[in-house]
Design an enzyme around this catalytic site. Sequence first.
Site, short mmCIF file in Angstrom:
data_model
loop_
_atom_site.label_atom_id
_atom_site.label_comp_id
_atom_site.label_asym_id
_atom_site.label_seq_id
_atom_site.Cartn_x
_atom_site.Cartn_y
_atom_site.Cartn_z
N SER A 217 47.37 39.88 34.10
CA SER A 217 48.26 40.60 35.01
C SER A 217 47.47 41.26 36.14
CB SER A 217 49.06 41.67 34.26
OG SER A 217 49.97 41.07 33.37
N GLU A 218 46.38 41.95 35.79
CA GLU A 218 45.52 42.54 36.81
C GLU A 218 44.06 42.51 36.38
OE1 GLU A 218 49.16 43.87 38.67
OE2 GLU A 218 48.52 44.24 36.61
N THR A 219 43.21 42.45 37.39
CA THR A 219 41.79 42.71 37.24
C THR A 219 41.47 43.94 38.09
OG1 THR A 219 41.21 40.39 36.85
CG2 THR A 219 39.45 41.85 37.61
#
Length: 266
Positions: free
Chosen positions: A46-48
Amino acid sequence: MTQLPIFVVDAFTNTQFKGNSAAVVPLEAWISDELMQRIAAENNLSETAFLVKNTPNSYQIRWFSPLTEIAFCGHATLASAFVLFNHLGVSERVEFTTQTVGSLTVTQTAESKLVMNFPMQMPEPISNVPSTLLTGLSITPSQVLKNRQAYFVIYDNEVDVHQVAYDAAQLKQLAPLDVVVSAPGSEHDFVSRYFWPANGGEEDPVTGSIHTGLAPFWSKRFDKQVLKAYQASKRGGDLVCEVDFSTERVTITGEAVLYLQGHIWV
């Protein structure tokens, strides 16, 4: 080639393979936006989150989905704080500076829970609901609101949140805004699901940032300052939210667990 450290953390859970996974990449100095985006796409989470140290207890933070840079991400902030507290020697409190939402602080309790202090993003009712929002959801909402991040679709029944189907192609037309659906819960004060085909994927497992809007909405509805929340994705996630209207801040408490630690070669 350059070697960069990477951690993958399951956020808003104390059990591996639950909650929402985020990658955390601490940097000595900023690398190019293009390279950060490529790393985030390769990670396909979903996110880094990318971090650069200001002082021992202050870090700059930026968040990237596989598709684009994100203005505000709660679960990757929680994952970043978990890494700093448990693996990089930061103690008790860390401040994150951002380009988009100001200063964010996270403290770690004696029970290893992480308490994040975020700006409130209260949604406002709208009168003209986009047709693509209504056709993109299988259940008609009782109310629709909006903030800078998403449309808030409110249902009267928790079952509707669990059962609603969405058309990603329709909801993608609402870009740059995403869609959250929410209702009162039976075992929690409120439940939600988050759809974001325009910015990262189809359904996000647990979305910390959207609770800066959900928590004040339900706080006013229930006349209650502290609320227990559950994001009803396949992985699921638990959050405790405390609303302070006098300061327009929301604290969100969660747990996290390490899944992976290693290096990237770029």
